[in-house]
Design a protein around this motif. Structure first.
Motif, mmCIF file in Angstrom:
data_model
loop_
_atom_site.group_PDB
_atom_site.id
_atom_site.type_symbol
_atom_site.label_atom_id
_atom_site.label_comp_id
_atom_site.label_asym_id
_atom_site.label_seq_id
_atom_site.Cartn_x
_atom_site.Cartn_y
_atom_site.Cartn_z
ATOM 1 N N ILE A 45 0.840 -1.198 0.000
ATOM 2 C CA ILE A 45 0.000 0.000 0.000
ATOM 3 C C ILE A 45 0.876 1.248 0.000
ATOM 4 C CG2 ILE A 45 -1.696 1.339 1.317
ATOM 5 C CD1 ILE A 45 -2.839 -1.224 2.372
ATOM 6 N N GLN A 46 0.547 2.190 -0.870
ATOM 7 C CA GLN A 46 1.252 3.462 -0.862
ATOM 8 C C GLN A 46 0.922 4.209 0.424
ATOM 9 O OE1 GLN A 46 0.234 5.564 -4.529
ATOM 10 N NE2 GLN A 46 2.301 5.121 -5.292
ATOM 11 N N ALA A 47 1.938 4.744 1.049
ATOM 12 C CA ALA A 47 1.756 5.399 2.345
ATOM 13 C C ALA A 47 0.698 6.492 2.289
ATOM 14 C CB ALA A 47 3.089 5.962 2.821
ATOM 15 N N GLU A 48 0.704 7.275 1.213
ATOM 16 C CA GLU A 48 -0.218 8.405 1.108
ATOM 17 C C GLU A 48 -1.679 7.981 1.049
ATOM 18 O OE1 GLU A 48 2.298 7.777 -0.795
ATOM 19 O OE2 GLU A 48 3.743 9.437 -0.626
ATOM 20 N N ASN A 49 -1.925 6.716 0.717
ATOM 21 C CA ASN A 49 -3.299 6.223 0.596
ATOM 22 C C ASN A 49 -3.808 5.556 1.866
ATOM 23 O OD1 ASN A 49 -3.421 7.083 -2.089
ATOM 24 N ND2 ASN A 49 -2.625 5.131 -2.858
ATOM 25 N N HIS A 50 -2.949 5.364 2.854
ATOM 26 C CA HIS A 50 -3.362 4.708 4.084
ATOM 27 C C HIS A 50 -4.233 5.644 4.922
ATOM 28 C CE1 HIS A 50 -3.082 2.604 7.980
ATOM 29 N NE2 HIS A 50 -2.831 1.527 7.248
ATOM 30 N N HIS A 51 -5.213 5.079 5.609
ATOM 31 C CA HIS A 51 -6.168 5.923 6.327
ATOM 32 C C HIS A 51 -5.501 6.717 7.453
ATOM 33 C CE1 HIS A 51 -6.225 2.535 9.184
ATOM 34 N NE2 HIS A 51 -6.730 3.387 10.061
ATOM 35 N N LEU A 52 -4.434 6.197 8.057
ATOM 36 C CA LEU A 52 -3.766 6.948 9.127
ATOM 37 C C LEU A 52 -3.035 8.169 8.574
ATOM 38 C CD1 LEU A 52 -2.365 4.110 11.430
ATOM 39 C CD2 LEU A 52 -4.310 5.631 11.862
ATOM 40 N N TRP A 53 -2.414 8.017 7.412
ATOM 41 C CA TRP A 53 -1.750 9.147 6.763
ATOM 42 C C TRP A 53 -2.774 10.243 6.460
ATOM 43 C CZ3 TRP A 53 3.505 9.126 4.572
ATOM 44 C CH2 TRP A 53 3.811 10.262 3.828
ATOM 45 N N ARG A 54 -3.890 9.842 5.851
ATOM 46 C CA ARG A 54 -4.934 10.820 5.525
ATOM 47 C C ARG A 54 -5.530 11.439 6.782
ATOM 48 N NH1 ARG A 54 -6.809 6.660 2.042
ATOM 49 N NH2 ARG A 54 -8.688 6.498 3.323
ATOM 50 N N MET A 55 -5.638 10.635 7.841
ATOM 51 C CA MET A 55 -6.194 11.130 9.089
ATOM 52 C C MET A 55 -5.318 12.242 9.667
ATOM 53 S SD MET A 55 -7.342 8.807 12.366
ATOM 54 C CE MET A 55 -8.451 7.810 11.348
ATOM 55 N N VAL A 56 -3.998 12.034 9.629
ATOM 56 C CA VAL A 56 -3.074 13.058 10.122
ATOM 57 C C VAL A 56 -3.263 14.364 9.339
ATOM 58 C CG1 VAL A 56 -0.644 13.728 10.232
ATOM 59 C CG2 VAL A 56 -1.357 11.462 11.027
ATOM 60 N N GLU A 57 -3.385 14.269 8.040
ATOM 61 C CA GLU A 57 -3.547 15.463 7.216
ATOM 62 C C GLU A 57 -4.877 16.162 7.501
ATOM 63 O OE1 GLU A 57 -0.784 14.388 3.351
ATOM 64 O OE2 GLU A 57 -2.925 13.893 3.268
ATOM 65 N N GLN A 58 -5.926 15.380 7.710
ATOM 66 C CA GLN A 58 -7.218 15.975 8.045
ATOM 67 C C GLN A 58 -7.177 16.688 9.393
ATOM 68 O OE1 GLN A 58 -9.803 12.577 7.871
ATOM 69 N NE2 GLN A 58 -10.018 12.645 5.638
ATOM 70 N N LEU A 59 -6.326 16.203 10.281
ATOM 71 C CA LEU A 59 -6.196 16.822 11.606
ATOM 72 C C LEU A 59 -5.204 17.989 11.608
ATOM 73 C CD1 LEU A 59 -6.182 13.543 13.741
ATOM 74 C CD2 LEU A 59 -8.025 15.230 13.624
ATOM 75 N N GLY A 60 -4.699 18.346 10.451
ATOM 76 C CA GLY A 60 -3.835 19.518 10.341
ATOM 77 C C GLY A 60 -2.355 19.234 10.454
ATOM 78 N N GLY A 61 -1.960 17.954 10.615
ATOM 79 C CA GLY A 61 -0.546 17.612 10.677
ATOM 80 C C GLY A 61 0.013 17.350 9.294
ATOM 81 N N THR A 62 1.334 17.162 9.222
ATOM 82 C CA THR A 62 1.986 16.806 7.965
ATOM 83 C C THR A 62 2.696 15.479 8.139
ATOM 84 O OG1 THR A 62 3.957 18.057 8.593
ATOM 85 C CG2 THR A 62 2.304 19.206 7.253
ATOM 86 N N CYS A 63 2.860 14.756 7.044
ATOM 87 C CA CYS A 63 3.508 13.448 7.074
ATOM 88 C C CYS A 63 4.773 13.459 6.226
ATOM 89 C CB CYS A 63 2.562 12.365 6.562
ATOM 90 S SG CYS A 63 1.063 12.152 7.557
ATOM 91 N N ALA A 64 5.741 12.664 6.628
ATOM 92 C CA ALA A 64 6.995 12.535 5.887
ATOM 93 C C ALA A 64 7.427 11.078 5.916
ATOM 94 C CB ALA A 64 8.066 13.426 6.500
ATOM 95 N N THR A 65 8.391 10.735 5.074
ATOM 96 C CA THR A 65 8.861 9.351 5.011
ATOM 97 C C THR A 65 10.211 9.158 5.698
ATOM 98 O OG1 THR A 65 9.853 9.803 2.844
ATOM 99 C CG2 THR A 65 7.607 8.892 2.877
ATOM 100 N N GLU A 66 10.911 10.233 5.979
ATOM 101 C CA GLU A 66 12.221 10.140 6.617
ATOM 102 C C GLU A 66 12.276 11.055 7.838
ATOM 103 O OE1 GLU A 66 14.448 7.983 5.844
ATOM 104 O OE2 GLU A 66 13.431 7.256 4.025
ATOM 105 N N VAL A 67 13.043 10.640 8.830
ATOM 106 C CA VAL A 67 13.196 11.418 10.053
ATOM 107 C C VAL A 67 14.247 12.514 9.831
ATOM 108 C CG1 VAL A 67 13.831 11.359 12.493
ATOM 109 C CG2 VAL A 67 12.604 9.433 11.470
ATOM 110 N N ASP A 68 13.847 13.742 10.115
ATOM 111 C CA ASP A 68 14.796 14.854 10.089
ATOM 112 C C ASP A 68 14.523 15.746 11.289
ATOM 113 O OD1 ASP A 68 12.584 16.492 9.491
ATOM 114 O OD2 ASP A 68 12.958 16.393 7.339
#
Length: 485
Positions: A408-431
């Protein structure tokens, strides 16, 4: 008899609906005085006399037209005038507040240009305006409002007109519409035969259906079931009713829906007849706002199941499921003790209903913000909900580690979308800008780095809990198991 005066419905929506029918059907009013009735009879007699004269004149005109047919056929009018008179007698049941004498007499006198009728609704295969036969006519029925409406189907234009009128009435009272699910949202029910040995004590702790309505646990002997109201539900309904006109909407049968409405609203002050059940749905296994008289831009929905609201997800506030009985836990695959088996329950001040009430209060306050002006008719509550939701994880940047299946592509997972709906941002690497790492395994490289760099390492349940409570939850309550690699 007037459908308005005799209907037991008292909401702005349903009153407008009944008033609409009264106007369209031109039914006899039950509160007309005898003197007025006599005047109406005299006027009707005069009208009948005038009609007879008109009929004679029309006959003469037809004879003259027939003689000149070959010369004037192209001048004939293509518009026909139709007069329909229907007398209908129906036996109806007495109900509180009714003036009914046991029968309903409706007289329709419609004079209209036939070709111009838009057929706004169909009552028993007849257009309610011109009386034309409308076999297989489409439209939406609102039978739950009153039994008189069971055979009436309204077209989209008329429904839109009613909703516009309803919206004006609601906004004048600083209210919106709120649609409430029953099971797992406001209450939890179980069959008596599904009780576990550890739940049998509940049979001796129920409030009788007659007289004990202020309690929370009810034995419904006729339905062979137990129902537990969710903690805080009475306060919730009382406070929500000040801001919303409320509907019950369940996929259960109507008999069950009405019994639950009695438990939640014994005095019928919150819902009146606005109880929608499975039989009212227009699409199988789906709920829709097409059977709700509130305008979509001013309707909020509380439900524990997102999948039944495919067309109205933007109106939905998803509720955490209430699992009081063991059968409810089993139904959703939870292999754990239920609240009833633990002899416990949700917290009233900190539970799901208390939390969502705060969300509703904020949405309502923002929608009717005085700084936006007095005219709120052009606003959309769905946009307000999005704005409130995006404040929850604002400023959080989240990386997931071994949470998503590789296919599954990360951007399509419900948790990723949930974070974006809650105003957060998602990334694939730790910085350096990342604030949280979400994982089920504390031994992954990203998890170890989160600990090394003093970032929050949380279980995926942290995101789901934050989503349910519309508030960023304490990270320490969602630890990740530290596995040695």
């Amino acid at each position: 008899m007037s459908l308005v005066t005799d209907s037991p419905v008292h909401s702005s929506s349903s009153d407008g609906f009944a008033a609409y029918l009264d106007a369209e059907l031109d039914s006899d009013s039950s509160d007309v005085s005898p003197e007025q009735g006599a005047e109406d009879d005299d006027q009707e007699a005069e009208d009948d006399g005038q009609e007879a004269e008109n009929d004679e004149q029309e006959a003469e005109n037809d004879e003259q037209e027939s003689e000149n047919d070959s010369d004037s056929e192209h001048k004939r009018s293509s518009v026909g005038v139709k007069r329909l008179k229907i007398e209908q007698f129906e036996s109806i049941e007495e109900h509180p507040g009714s003036n009914s004498d046991g029968s309903l007499k409706q007289t329709l006198e419609v004079t209209i240009t036939k070709d111009s009728c838009t057929h706004p609704g169909v009552f028993r295969d007849l257009c309610i305006r011109c009386g034309a036969k409308m076999e297989g006519g489409s439209g939406v029925a609102f039978g739950y409002i009153h039994k008189y409406f069971a055979d009436l189907r309204l077209g989209s234009d008329e429904i839109a007109r009613l909703r516009d009128t309803d919206l004006k009435n609601l906004l004048r009272r600083k209210k919106l519409s709120l649609v409430l699910d029953l099971d797992h949202t406001l209450l939890n029910s179980t069959r008596l035969l599904d009780l576990t040995p550890e739940e049998l004590y509940l049979k001796n702790q129920t409030d009788p259906l007659q007289g004990g309505l202020k309690g929370n646990l009810f034995m419904l002997n006729t339905m062979h079931m137990l129902t537990k109201l969710r903690p805080y539900v009475h306060t919730f309904l009382n406070e929500a009713s000040k801001m919303f006109e409320m509907y019950i909407y369940t996929m259960g049968e109507r008999s069950y829906a009405l019994e639950m409405a009695k438990l939640l609203d014994p005095e019928s002050v919150y819902f009146s007849s606005r109880v929608i059940s499975q039989a009212d749905c227009t699409q199988r296994h789906q709920k829709g706002l097409d059977v709700v008289l509130g305008k979509e831009s001013a309707v909020l929905i509380l439900d524990d199941t997102e999948s039944v609201w495919q067309k109205h997800k933007d109106n939905l506030i998803l509720m955490e499921r209430y699992h009081f009985f063991a059968s409810s836990c089993r139904q959703f695959g939870f292999n754990c003790k239920s609240l009833s088996e633990l002899k416990s329950d949700e917290s009233e001040p900190d539970g799901a209903l208390a939390t969502v009430l705060k969300v509703l209060q904020r949405v309502h306050s923002m929608y009717f913000d005085p700084e936006l002006g007095d005219d709120s008719s052009g606003r959309d509550v769905r946009q307000v909900v999005k704005s409130v939701r995006k404040e929850v994880l604002k400023g959080c940047k989240i990386v997931f580690s071994r949470v998503f299946p590789t296919r599954i592509q990360a951007e399509n997972h419900h948790l990723w979308r949930m974070v974006e709906q809650l105003g957060g941002t998602c990334a694939t690497e730790v910085d350096a800008s990342v604030t949280h790492v979400v994982s089920t395994d504390g031994g992954t490289e990203k998890s170890r780095r989160a600990l090394q760099e003093k970032k929050f390492l949380v279980h995926p349940g942290w995101i789901e809990a934050t989503n349910y409570f519309w508030l960023k939850q304490p990270e320490e309550n969602f630890p990740v198991n530290q596995k040695k690699q």
